[in-house]
Design a protein around this motif. Sequence first.
Motif, PDB file in Angstrom:
ATOM      1  N   THR A  85      20.704  -6.933 -14.652  1.00 21.66           N
ATOM      2  CA  THR A  85      19.276  -6.715 -14.839  1.00 21.66           C
ATOM      3  C   THR A  85      18.824  -5.622 -13.882  1.00 21.66           C
ATOM      4  OG1 THR A  85      18.779  -8.447 -13.253  1.00 21.66           O
ATOM      5  CG2 THR A  85      18.853  -9.083 -15.563  1.00 21.66           C
ATOM      6  N   LYS A  86      17.985  -4.747 -14.371  1.00 19.81           N
ATOM      7  CA  LYS A  86      17.520  -3.635 -13.568  1.00 19.81           C
ATOM      8  C   LYS A  86      16.348  -4.109 -12.711  1.00 19.81           C
ATOM      9  CE  LYS A  86      15.844   1.081 -13.885  1.00 19.81           C
ATOM     10  NZ  LYS A  86      15.389   2.143 -14.778  1.00 19.81           N
ATOM     11  N   LYS A  87      16.548  -4.061 -11.412  1.00 15.83           N
ATOM     12  CA  LYS A  87      15.483  -4.457 -10.493  1.00 15.83           C
ATOM     13  C   LYS A  87      14.763  -3.191 -10.046  1.00 15.83           C
ATOM     14  CE  LYS A  87      17.618  -8.652  -8.830  1.00 15.83           C
ATOM     15  NZ  LYS A  87      18.098  -9.411  -7.662  1.00 15.83           N
ATOM     16  N   LEU A  88      13.473  -3.228 -10.148  1.00 10.51           N
ATOM     17  CA  LEU A  88      12.688  -2.082  -9.722  1.00 10.51           C
ATOM     18  C   LEU A  88      12.493  -2.091  -8.206  1.00 10.51           C
ATOM     19  CD1 LEU A  88       9.984  -2.095 -12.515  1.00 10.51           C
ATOM     20  CD2 LEU A  88      11.948  -0.578 -12.316  1.00 10.51           C
ATOM     21  N   ASN A  89      12.709  -0.980  -7.605  1.00 11.89           N
ATOM     22  CA  ASN A  89      12.511  -0.850  -6.170  1.00 11.89           C
ATOM     23  C   ASN A  89      11.108  -0.311  -5.939  1.00 11.89           C
ATOM     24  OD1 ASN A  89      12.812  -0.729  -3.469  1.00 11.89           O
ATOM     25  ND2 ASN A  89      14.379   0.883  -3.472  1.00 11.89           N
ATOM     26  N   TRP A  90      10.239  -1.136  -5.412  1.00 14.32           N
ATOM     27  CA  TRP A  90       8.853  -0.717  -5.233  1.00 14.32           C
ATOM     28  C   TRP A  90       8.648  -0.008  -3.893  1.00 14.32           C
ATOM     29  CZ3 TRP A  90       6.258  -0.644  -9.495  1.00 14.32           C
ATOM     30  CH2 TRP A  90       6.577  -1.529 -10.521  1.00 14.32           C
ATOM     31  N   LYS A  91       9.641  -0.028  -3.041  1.00 10.46           N
ATOM     32  CA  LYS A  91       9.505   0.675  -1.768  1.00 10.46           C
ATOM     33  C   LYS A  91      10.025   2.099  -1.935  1.00 10.46           C
ATOM     34  CE  LYS A  91      10.087  -3.454   1.019  1.00 10.46           C
ATOM     35  NZ  LYS A  91      10.877  -4.121   2.028  1.00 10.46           N
ATOM     36  N   TRP A  92       9.234   3.075  -1.601  1.00  7.02           N
ATOM     37  CA  TRP A  92       9.645   4.479  -1.746  1.00  7.02           C
ATOM     38  C   TRP A  92      10.321   4.880  -0.499  1.00  7.02           C
ATOM     39  CZ3 TRP A  92       9.506   6.570  -6.390  1.00  7.02           C
ATOM     40  CH2 TRP A  92       8.691   5.967  -7.336  1.00  7.02           C
TER      41      TRP A  92
END
Length: 52
Positions: free
Chosen positions: A45-52
């Motif tokens: 599953t593709k986890k979105l990385n919300w930290k830039w």
Amino acid sequence: MPQMAPLLWFNLFTFFSITFMLFFIMNYFLAPYNKIKPTSKTQKTKKLNWKW
């Protein structure tokens, strides 16, 4: 004949209870179950990385 009324109600009650139990037993054994499909391990599953 009013003397036969209790026997009539007893027969109706037994018939109802037997059909009621038969209905629930058949639903328990013949119902299509909603099976949870396990996700395969190859599928990530593709986890979105919300930290830039």
